[in-house]
Structures are given as C-alpha cells and as structure tokens.
Design an enzyme around this catalytic site. Sequence first.
Site, PDB file in Angstrom:
ATOM      1  N   VAL A   1       7.411  -6.850  10.194  1.00  0.00           N
ATOM      2  CA  VAL A   1       7.670  -6.786   8.921  1.00  0.00           C
ATOM      3  C   VAL A   1       8.494  -5.037   8.196  1.00  0.00           C
ATOM      4  O   VAL A   1       9.171  -5.007   7.543  1.00  0.00           O
ATOM      5  CB  VAL A   1       7.094  -7.421   7.617  1.00  0.00           C
ATOM      6  CG1 VAL A   1       6.832  -8.704   7.811  1.00  0.00           C
ATOM      7  CG2 VAL A   1       5.355  -6.294   7.802  1.00  0.00           C
TER       8      VAL A   1
ATOM      9  N   TYR B   1      -5.014   2.110   0.574  1.00  0.00           N
ATOM     10  CA  TYR B   1      -4.320   0.760   0.408  1.00  0.00           C
ATOM     11  C   TYR B   1      -4.616   0.670  -1.095  1.00  0.00           C
ATOM     12  O   TYR B   1      -3.585  -0.538  -1.593  1.00  0.00           O
ATOM     13  CB  TYR B   1      -6.153  -0.201   1.148  1.00  0.00           C
ATOM     14  CG  TYR B   1      -6.028  -1.240   0.943  1.00  0.00           C
ATOM     15  CD1 TYR B   1      -5.295  -2.328   2.022  1.00  0.00           C
ATOM     16  CD2 TYR B   1      -6.895  -2.497   0.225  1.00  0.00           C
ATOM     17  CE1 TYR B   1      -5.571  -3.432   1.982  1.00  0.00           C
ATOM     18  CE2 TYR B   1      -6.834  -3.174  -0.167  1.00  0.00           C
ATOM     19  CZ  TYR B   1      -6.603  -3.732   0.942  1.00  0.00           C
ATOM     20  OH  TYR B   1      -6.470  -5.772   1.262  1.00  0.00           O
TER      21      TYR B   1
END
Length: 243
Positions: free
Chosen positions: A58, A149
């Site tokens: 991706v 994150y």
Amino acid sequence: MLTGKHCVITGAAQGIGRAIVETFVEQGATKIYALDRNIDNMQDWQTDAVIVPVALDVCDQDAVANWVQTLHQQHAVIDILVNNAGITRDNLLTKMSESDWDAVIDVNLKGVFTMTQAIAPLMIAQERGAIVSLSSVVGTDGNIGQTNYAASKGGVIAMTKTWSKELARHGAQIRANCVAPGFIETPMTANLPDKVIEMMKGKTPLGRMGTAQDIANAISFLASDNASFITGQTLKVDGGLVI
C-alpha cells in the site's frame, strides 16, 4: 449484509484483516480483493470464487495506481474499501529512531491515503461507496511509547472526517468512517508478557481482550447499507477501555 458488494481489503493475510475477509464472505460479498505485501498465508483462498488474493504494497503509489487502473479497465465496481494494513514500531519518544517513525507513518498513514486516493475516483464515478479505515484508541487518547502509532492513527481519523465531507459533495452517497480497536488478540499482541496482558484486561471494563472477530463485525456494519446514514464517525471497539 453485504450481498452483491465488491470490496477491497488491505492487510488481509492475517489477524484482523483475515477476519474481515472471512466475515465479508459470510455476509454475502460477491468479490473481495484481499491485499497484502505477502500472500503466502492466503493459499487456502486461491481456489475461492469470491476472494482474489493480490500481492500489493500500500506504500507503493505507482503499484497501487497501476492495479486500480487495471480494475478500471476491467470496468470493475468497488463498493467498499477497508484500510486495515498497519504496523507498530514502539519506543519512548526520546529513544524512537527516525526509521521507526518513518515506517509507521508510511504504512499506517500514507498507505491509507494512497489506497483511498486511488479508489476514490471509482466511487465518485459510481456516486456511491463506503470507506472504513482502521484507527485505534491510541489515535484518540494516546499511549506511552507509541508516538508514531498515535500520530498515524490520529491522522487516519482526521483524513476520514475530511473525506466524509469531500467525497459526498454533489449528492454522492460515499461514506467514510473509522473503527478504533482497543486491546485486541492479534499477531501484534501475541508476544506480549502475561503480566502486560493481565494489566490491560484489568483496565478494560468488560474484563477481556477483544478478538479480531469483534473488529470485523464492526467494520462489516459500517461498510453495509445498514449504516447508510453514518459518515465521518469513529467507532471505538475497546470493551470500554477508553470512555
């Protein structure tokens, strides 16, 4: 139900991604493009009439664009995009390397942008579609040792809100939503020490870790026509961990 739907699911080889694919099959999807960097774990799907394993990174904008162009040339319809692919590279802020920052932002944020940017024109042409992206309670509330994150998952929420406004202009029925998991049993959490697992269970009002199926159920709902008037939202599936 997802009867007749054509879907793209990223990070589909294991964990939550695999549960999403299998749930979509059960819900009646007609075609599922199951994307992952490595499709070795998808060998059991090779003969499935519904699931199409696709080896795709991706983060590779050219590869993603070329693959979507192939779909366009085949006059493919994409009703649902699930942005599930994600990684972690945890460390405290003062110890986090640039490479760990870049890797997480690249997959978790840029990857979601890249896939959605490529698929969105197909949905715009159809004037309909559903985009469901995986965020996290870390993206809404933060967590020690996960600066990269948290930034990536918070960014996913911000992009989703933007897409819910941008893609629905001129009456198009294109929806964009997020699912924000809490502490879930996945390959990412499998190697955590028992004391950490018990501590997190203790912080969760429902007293257990979530399962990949819990997340897949929420995603299938938001992707379905049952959620046809829901867009721009973040659904926390965390057993009450963050209230």
